[in-house]
Design an enzyme around this catalytic site. Structure first.
Site, PDB file in Angstrom:
ATOM      1  N   CYS A 151      47.758  42.211  47.197  1.00  0.00           N
ATOM      2  CA  CYS A 151      47.802  42.230  48.652  1.00  0.00           C
ATOM      3  C   CYS A 151      46.821  43.295  49.081  1.00  0.00           C
ATOM      4  O   CYS A 151      46.277  44.015  48.249  1.00  0.00           O
ATOM      5  CB  CYS A 151      49.196  42.620  49.122  1.00  0.00           C
ATOM      6  N   ARG A 172      42.090  39.610  49.718  1.00  0.00           N
ATOM      7  CA  ARG A 172      43.054  39.947  48.667  1.00  0.00           C
ATOM      8  C   ARG A 172      44.363  39.163  48.795  1.00  0.00           C
ATOM      9  O   ARG A 172      45.199  39.179  47.894  1.00  0.00           O
ATOM     10  CB  ARG A 172      43.384  41.435  48.727  1.00  0.00           C
ATOM     11  N   TRP A 232      49.785  38.428  49.717  1.00  0.00           N
ATOM     12  CA  TRP A 232      49.740  37.262  48.833  1.00  0.00           C
ATOM     13  C   TRP A 232      51.129  37.220  48.200  1.00  0.00           C
ATOM     14  O   TRP A 232      51.482  38.075  47.396  1.00  0.00           O
ATOM     15  CB  TRP A 232      48.662  37.432  47.772  1.00  0.00           C
ATOM     16  N   ASN A 270      51.688  46.713  47.392  1.00  0.00           N
ATOM     17  CA  ASN A 270      50.935  45.745  46.599  1.00  0.00           C
ATOM     18  C   ASN A 270      51.398  45.893  45.158  1.00  0.00           C
ATOM     19  O   ASN A 270      51.297  46.987  44.600  1.00  0.00           O
ATOM     20  CB  ASN A 270      49.430  46.044  46.712  1.00  0.00           C
ATOM     21  N   GLY A 271      51.935  44.821  44.585  1.00  0.00           N
ATOM     22  CA  GLY A 271      52.413  44.907  43.202  1.00  0.00           C
ATOM     23  C   GLY A 271      53.720  44.150  43.068  1.00  0.00           C
ATOM     24  O   GLY A 271      54.055  43.325  43.937  1.00  0.00           O
ATOM     25  N   GLU A 298      32.969  26.534  34.137  1.00  0.00           N
ATOM     26  CA  GLU A 298      32.811  27.290  35.384  1.00  0.00           C
ATOM     27  C   GLU A 298      32.566  26.339  36.570  1.00  0.00           C
ATOM     28  O   GLU A 298      33.118  26.539  37.656  1.00  0.00           O
ATOM     29  CB  GLU A 298      31.659  28.297  35.212  1.00  0.00           C
ATOM     30  N   LYS A 358      34.960  26.130  39.836  1.00  0.00           N
ATOM     31  CA  LYS A 358      34.459  26.332  41.206  1.00  0.00           C
ATOM     32  C   LYS A 358      34.905  25.188  42.095  1.00  0.00           C
ATOM     33  O   LYS A 358      35.371  25.397  43.207  1.00  0.00           O
ATOM     34  CB  LYS A 358      32.923  26.398  41.246  1.00  0.00           C
ATOM     35  N   GLU A 400      38.860  25.179  42.708  1.00  0.00           N
ATOM     36  CA  GLU A 400      39.499  26.276  43.447  1.00  0.00           C
ATOM     37  C   GLU A 400      39.157  26.280  44.928  1.00  0.00           C
ATOM     38  O   GLU A 400      39.949  26.752  45.738  1.00  0.00           O
ATOM     39  CB  GLU A 400      39.219  27.642  42.815  1.00  0.00           C
ATOM     40  N   HIS A 442      37.342  12.270  22.338  1.00  0.00           N
ATOM     41  CA  HIS A 442      38.636  12.475  21.687  1.00  0.00           C
ATOM     42  C   HIS A 442      39.804  12.351  22.663  1.00  0.00           C
ATOM     43  O   HIS A 442      40.886  12.865  22.404  1.00  0.00           O
ATOM     44  CB  HIS A 442      38.667  13.836  20.982  1.00  0.00           C
ATOM     45  N   LYS A 483      41.398  37.184  45.925  1.00  0.00           N
ATOM     46  CA  LYS A 483      40.210  37.614  45.189  1.00  0.00           C
ATOM     47  C   LYS A 483      40.566  38.373  43.927  1.00  0.00           C
ATOM     48  O   LYS A 483      39.986  38.178  42.872  1.00  0.00           O
ATOM     49  CB  LYS A 483      39.348  38.483  46.107  1.00  0.00           C
TER      50      LYS A 483
END
Ligand code: M6R
Length: 608
Positions: free
Chosen positions: A2, A27, A73, A99-100, A481, A485, A488, A504, A603
């Protein structure tokens, strides 16, 4: 993960808190809130949703000069108005932003309920507010210290109390906190972006530290009240660097500035005449690194993909066995690490909880630990024995772009730095470094040429709900990657795979018109990847090829070709990733997604 902001000083607090929250919104953005102390008590404004919702509700004319704010968040409790921070104790005197994660919040909650406390929210944070309230006897700092003795978990905390106006208490364990030092004012924040418009002088809190902050001074102590003295440091990033500079989104700005960020990353590190690499951050541990029996690169998300490129680079040029580990797995699987192992944590933010935990685990087991980090002064940067900064400037967009290319470039520099001390000849190094030093201008060429093509591909396929990204060798991590991208930021399901793995199983997914992106730049496995493209085309899939300029043949096996300039195979990820970033960006814009703040994400993931 957060964002926390707090202010104590002489200016009206609301605009400062709101500006800070806007800068920290990357964040977390499930809800936001502010608490200020006015003459009669706490004034709390909070709401689910973005900061803009809070802005509509808050009184910007307020003359109060002291308060805290938070952008959330959600971890414990739904992202609604009630669970938004700040949280208060039952006496409504104490307000907390956090935050945590408080791991023992359930037992603490039971304890407090047995003492008559009634909880109003589902959050772990309210437990902290209530616990501080429980211990409060007229000294906020003492109450925070006492409460934290009972708490296990992680926290960055900002705490205020109506009975002590002008006193803010902050505490850190596992979640970053910085104090900005101004003229007769102090700003507490989760990172420097929220402070920089006011001051570049900061003090970084370390784990286990508590700060008592007033307008004119602050005092740092340990949890056990042992005084700590720390120098103020200067933040080098400018405010301009963390603004959008006319681009519609941070992500686009950050994609477009890669030539410049790459130049900054490489500056002063390459000596073409000697075929040498200079990495000041490694000087003190070079002997140990060269003697290492094994490297472990550990990271999460995009940084993990960069680390995978690093594995290929290290094994090719340093010839020391190298593994890549998801940081979240490494810590919990009793890894074999000893003093012959060098563990390299790769992280843009330098605050990712899983990566930090992995490196602490490695350190405890006797490994030499290094960081490849972007954020100067971040926790990972400070807890490693040595390391190399990316120097690509602040990355604000949640989707990592310039940090990825920066991470790959730093790992490429490290491979050469160590390779030269092992098996790499000066001539081979000179060729390699020549190619690396051309990357910034080739990135510019790439951006100039591929943006329109990438947008066309996005337009053509953005309504398809399943994409595959395939690559081989150095381009396999690029495929991973590219898929990350896309998923997300545009919420399209996409998978990245080594191209040969397709047969396979995943080949069963190919249906008429399904977009399959091949990273098919020139190299050792080129012929093989062309065969994989044929396999997809013959099953009706639409092939989008990222190819090397001048390769006209490839158009026979592809529905779309996007060309990138030629470079040596180990450095191709630096160029081939750019069209994939742009495809994802344009697809998200076309689909009306919030590019910089994708749903459910943040982020910096500072919880495990
Ligand atoms: O700050 P870090 O590099 O440690 O972050 C790691 C991941 O959380 C991050 O790369 C994430 O996967 C990005 N959203 C990817 O774009």
């Amino acid at each position: 993960m957060c964002g926390i902001i707090g202010y104590v000083g002489h200016r009206p607090v609301v605009p400062i808190l709101i500006e800070g929250l806007n800068r920290l919104e990357y964040r977390g953005y499930d809800s936001a809130g502010v608490a200020v102390v006015n003459g009669s008590g706490l004034e709390i404004t909070k709401a689910a949703g973005r900061i803009s919702v809070l802005e509509e509700m808050i009184d910007f004319e307020s003359k109060n000069t002291f308060g805290i704010g938070h952008t959330r968040w959600a971890t414990h409790g739904a992202p609604n108005d009630t669970n938004a921070h700040p949280h208060i104790d039952s006496s409504e005197k104490i307000a907390v932003v956090h935050n945590g994660i408080i791991e023992n919040y359930k037992s603490l909650r039971t304890f407090l309920e047995q003492h008559g406390v009634t909880f109003k929210t589902d959050t772990d944070t309210e437990v902290v507010a209530q616990l501080i309230g429980h211990f409060y006897d007229g000294d906020l700092e003492r109450a925070v210290r006492r409460a934290l003795r009972e708490v296990s978990g992680t926290y960055g905390l900002g705490v205020i109390c109506t009975e002590e106006p002008g006193v803010m208490v902050a505490a850190r364990k596992g979640s970053p906190l910085i104090i900005g030092v101004g003229q007769g004012e102090h700003i507490l924040a989760s990172d420097a972006s929220a402070i920089l418009s006011h001051t570049s002088q900061v003090v970084y809190l370390d784990d286990g530290e508590i700060a008592r902050i007033e307008a004119g001074n602050f005092r740092l102590t340990t949890l056990d009240n042992v005084p700590i003295s720390k120098e103020t440091e200067e933040v080098e990033w400018s405010l301009e660097e963390i603004e959008r500079a006319g681009y519609e989104h941070f992500m686009l700005k950050e994609i477009m500035e890669q030539p410049e960020s790459m130049r900054n990353c490489l500056r002063g590190r390459i000596d073409l005449t000697e075929g040498a690499v200079h990495l000041g951050g490694l000087v003190d541990c070079t002997r140990e690194l060269v003697r290492a029996k094994r490297f472990i690169l550990t990271a999460c998300g995009t940084a993990w993909h960069a680390a995978l490129v690093g594995e290929y680079l290290f094994e090719e040029f340093v010839r020391i066995p190298t593994e890549v580990e998801y940081a979240s797995e490494f810590r919990y699987r009793n890894p074999i690490v000893d003093d012959g192992t060098a563990v390299i944590a790769v992280s843009q933010s330098g605050e990712t909880a899983d990566t930090l935990a992995a490196l602490r685990e490695a350190k405890q087991r006797g490994a030499l630990v290094l960081g490849v980090v972007n954020t100067v002064g971040s926790t990972i940067a400070r807890e490693t024995d040595a390391g190399v900064y990316l120097h690509v400037g602040p990355e604000i967009g949640v989707a990592s772009t310039k940090a990825f290319t920066g991470q790959v470039a730093v790992l490429a520099l490290m491979a050469c730095y160590l390779g030269r001390r092992k098996h790499m000849s000066p001539a081979a190094a000179a060729d390699y470094l020549q190619a690396l030093s051309r990357i910034p201008e080739q990135m510019q060429e790439t951006l100039d040429k591929v943006n329109v093509e990438s947008e066309k591909v996005a337009e053509r396929y953005s309504q398809r709900n399943n994409w595959l990204y395939l690559g081989r060798g150095y381009n396999y991590p690029v495929a991973l990657e590219g898929a990350l991208k896309l998923k997300e930021i545009s919420y399209i399901h996409s998978e990245g795979l080594p191209a040969a793995e397709m047969k396979h199983g995943p080949i069963a997914l190919i249906t008429e018109g399904m977009p399959v992106v091949f990273i098919a730049t020139s190299g050792l496995q080129y012929e093989k990847i062309i065969s994989n493209m044929c396999e997809v085309q013959s099953r009706g899939g639409s092939v989008i090829a990222i190819a090397t300029e001048g390769d006209h043949e490839i158009a026979k096996q592809a529905d779309h070709v996007i060309y990138v300039p030629h470079t040596i195979e180990p450095l191709q990820p630096l160029l081939a990733s750019i069209p994939l970033q742009l495809i994802a960006y344009h697809a998200a814009v076309i689909r009306g997604c919030n590019v910089d703040k994708p749903r459910n994400l943040a982020k910096s993931v500072t919880v495990e």
